[in-house]
Write an enzyme that holds these catalytic residues in place. Sequence first.
Site, PDB file in Angstrom:
ATOM      1  N   ASP A  62      36.745  25.957  39.713  1.00  0.00           N
ATOM      2  CA  ASP A  62      36.615  26.268  38.285  1.00  0.00           C
ATOM      3  C   ASP A  62      37.869  26.899  37.672  1.00  0.00           C
ATOM      4  O   ASP A  62      37.959  27.029  36.460  1.00  0.00           O
ATOM      5  CB  ASP A  62      35.421  27.202  38.052  1.00  0.00           C
ATOM      6  CG  ASP A  62      35.532  28.520  38.814  1.00  0.00           C
ATOM      7  OD1 ASP A  62      36.590  28.794  39.408  1.00  0.00           O
ATOM      8  OD2 ASP A  62      34.540  29.284  38.830  1.00  0.00           O
ATOM      9  N   HIS A  63      38.838  27.264  38.485  1.00  0.00           N
ATOM     10  CA  HIS A  63      40.033  27.950  37.987  1.00  0.00           C
ATOM     11  C   HIS A  63      41.219  27.000  37.770  1.00  0.00           C
ATOM     12  O   HIS A  63      41.717  26.852  36.658  1.00  0.00           O
ATOM     13  CB  HIS A  63      40.457  29.052  38.964  1.00  0.00           C
ATOM     14  CG  HIS A  63      39.740  30.344  38.778  1.00  0.00           C
ATOM     15  ND1 HIS A  63      38.378  30.465  38.898  1.00  0.00           N
ATOM     16  CD2 HIS A  63      40.200  31.588  38.495  1.00  0.00           C
ATOM     17  CE1 HIS A  63      38.021  31.727  38.686  1.00  0.00           C
ATOM     18  NE2 HIS A  63      39.114  32.427  38.438  1.00  0.00           N
ATOM     19  N   ASP A 117      35.800  37.020  43.825  1.00  0.00           N
ATOM     20  CA  ASP A 117      36.109  37.077  42.401  1.00  0.00           C
ATOM     21  C   ASP A 117      35.532  38.384  41.881  1.00  0.00           C
ATOM     22  O   ASP A 117      34.394  38.738  42.193  1.00  0.00           O
ATOM     23  CB  ASP A 117      35.494  35.884  41.660  1.00  0.00           C
ATOM     24  CG  ASP A 117      35.971  35.801  40.227  1.00  0.00           C
ATOM     25  OD1 ASP A 117      36.816  34.932  39.936  1.00  0.00           O
ATOM     26  OD2 ASP A 117      35.510  36.603  39.390  1.00  0.00           O
ATOM     27  N   ARG A 377      38.669  40.198  29.614  1.00  0.00           N
ATOM     28  CA  ARG A 377      39.943  40.905  29.796  1.00  0.00           C
ATOM     29  C   ARG A 377      40.939  40.507  28.720  1.00  0.00           C
ATOM     30  O   ARG A 377      41.021  39.340  28.339  1.00  0.00           O
ATOM     31  CB  ARG A 377      40.522  40.612  31.187  1.00  0.00           C
ATOM     32  CG  ARG A 377      39.720  41.314  32.277  1.00  0.00           C
ATOM     33  CD  ARG A 377      40.129  40.931  33.668  1.00  0.00           C
ATOM     34  NE  ARG A 377      39.282  41.649  34.624  1.00  0.00           N
ATOM     35  CZ  ARG A 377      39.048  41.265  35.870  1.00  0.00           C
ATOM     36  NH1 ARG A 377      39.603  40.168  36.343  1.00  0.00           N
ATOM     37  NH2 ARG A 377      38.257  41.971  36.651  1.00  0.00           N
ATOM     38  N   SER A 530      41.369  41.821  38.469  1.00  0.00           N
ATOM     39  CA  SER A 530      40.906  40.748  39.340  1.00  0.00           C
ATOM     40  C   SER A 530      40.872  41.173  40.800  1.00  0.00           C
ATOM     41  O   SER A 530      41.616  42.042  41.238  1.00  0.00           O
ATOM     42  CB  SER A 530      41.834  39.540  39.182  1.00  0.00           C
ATOM     43  OG  SER A 530      41.614  38.597  40.203  1.00  0.00           O
ATOM     44  N   ARG A 532      41.855  39.291  43.126  1.00  0.00           N
ATOM     45  CA  ARG A 532      42.801  38.419  43.831  1.00  0.00           C
ATOM     46  C   ARG A 532      43.593  39.177  44.891  1.00  0.00           C
ATOM     47  O   ARG A 532      44.324  40.118  44.605  1.00  0.00           O
ATOM     48  CB  ARG A 532      43.731  37.724  42.844  1.00  0.00           C
ATOM     49  CG  ARG A 532      44.770  38.609  42.190  1.00  0.00           C
ATOM     50  CD  ARG A 532      45.497  37.889  41.064  1.00  0.00           C
ATOM     51  NE  ARG A 532      44.615  37.643  39.944  1.00  0.00           N
ATOM     52  CZ  ARG A 532      45.005  37.762  38.664  1.00  0.00           C
ATOM     53  NH1 ARG A 532      46.219  38.106  38.358  1.00  0.00           N
ATOM     54  NH2 ARG A 532      44.147  37.526  37.699  1.00  0.00           N
TER      55      ARG A 532
END
Length: 641
Positions: A62-63, A117, A377, A530, A532
Amino acid sequence: MNLTQKILKKHLVDGELIKGHEIAIKIDQTLTQDSTGTMAYLELEALGVDKVKTELSVAYVDHNMLQEGFENADDHKYIQTVAAKHGIYFSRPGNGICHQVHLERFGKPGKTLLGSDSHTPTGGGIGMLAIGAGGLDVALAMAGEPYRLIMPEVINVRLTGKLRPWVSSKDIILELLRRLTVKGGVGKIFEYSGDGVATLSVPERATITNMGAELGATTSIFPSDFRTYEFLKAQKRADDFEALLPDDDAEYDGVIEINLDELEPMVALPYSPDNVIKVKDAGKLKVDQVAIGSCTNSSYMDMMKVAAILKGGLIAEGVSLVISPGSRQVLNMLAKNGALSDMISAGARILETACGPCIGMGQAPATNAISLRTFNRNFYGRCGTKSAKVYLVSPEVAAASALAGYLIDPRELGDEINVEMPSEFLVNDNMIIKPPVNADEFEVVRGPNIKPFPLNTPLSDIQKKVLIKVGDDITTDHIMPSNAKLLPLRSNIPELSKHCFETIDPDFSKRASENGGGIIIGGNNYGQGSSREHAALAPLQLGIKAVIAKSFARIHKANLINSGILPLTFVNDEDYDKIEAGDVLKIEDAVRQVLSKEKIVVINETKGYKFEVNLDVTDRNREILIEGGLINYVKKKDKVK
């Protein structure tokens, strides 16, 4: 017991439910997305796991949806084949945003969910204990290892009353951010209760739990009640329902009261989600772009409200309106009932069901533009245009403002548009690939852009330069930017690391390479945003040995530990002021100091003085740091066994 304690107790593997103590919990479900998933699955492979041990694991795409080169498509092929090999469901590109689809098709009340996520807490809207984490933690959960965390405080957010016309659930979480700030949820779980809860549907609750990540919270959770059953039944998953409520005499570590009757439409001003004021107090700000969607506000109900506002109208001249429904289910339903046509007729540009502009994947605003977004964000530079200013609003405010051409309080539109929860959603799971029976026959396909994740070396004495000194609330977007140019490099850490900190210091990676690594100095809440792990892996690739900050965001601190980078905090914040970029800092006898559990002494060799720092981690984390990261630790532990 409160609801959080009930779920934790049921899943407790080790430790006691005492605030501040380490606990380990069994994870029922995991999710990944393609931006973090490639690394997570490379790590899973490195652990030598044949099949996932969870009840359910899902890999979403989805990213990284823009395919200007081969990199993103290669990553998707790798994820699809590695998922098949290891018994993981695969949600194909175009099926939707991970959090929206998981809520629709997989989430179950009372289950634990760990996702790579930061917005995984969206699942709390359906009564899950859903936590965001780094990819390596998720890989370990898929391998059957419990997830370890410090038992948070449980804060009761008591909702009373009912939202007035044109006020939305987005305004509830914006109000909470206004009160508590982006640091207000660190070390906390927010559990919602009160008579106001019954007035909110699951999608509305999910908006709140989703954006609870911006508080820095471990997670947020709503009870599972008749509204939960209503949603699951409409999704043809009534059998997944379980009623979950706190005990009448449940105790909490704190209580926050929010009277829904008193809330008004809110807006978060640049450049932080907690910079919140009432829309009516922001003035008639001219708008250049409006973006509606993201995992925060892309549900069917959100989209129907937007379509109803836009119906028969035309977006203002000079405004670009883009809309991205959260899932294929949502898009299909909009197409069938005519709402999609209403959006298009009003001048909206329909994007695919993906994260899109929220993560800087396209739709960067014009120079100096004002962009209203229904996202979670609005960090500096995240939208892809450094000079643009992003304001966070509800779908109602966004749609009304797109028509007006300026920021507008939707109450000016008159009577509210009512949208009811459908009694039946359109269910079609043919874009979700189930794990095959013959998984052993599948070959994992790796493209040339997929590189091994970096490994640290065991801890030794540190004598390094301070490469950069940054202030408070540095986000993972600052550390490792995530835009359309860089997202395709997420599976190539050596190349990605060349862009570390480039939005605030373009020479950082070059300086790190020239100095053979170094140390980072940060302020409060370092690493917010995030989940990440690339914000730790890129510094690891560049030879960063320690980050010394006033305080850390939870997930980033865990990612630093997993990468073998020391997350140190100042004993005296005044010492932060004394350090300058270029100073040489030394930690002698580092292994002994890490093991001692006492304050660690750092020598500023450039200025000729000593100062103390804390290493506030568990005993297990100390061992991980000494081994040079979690992968090294796990491999050594297994070898010893």
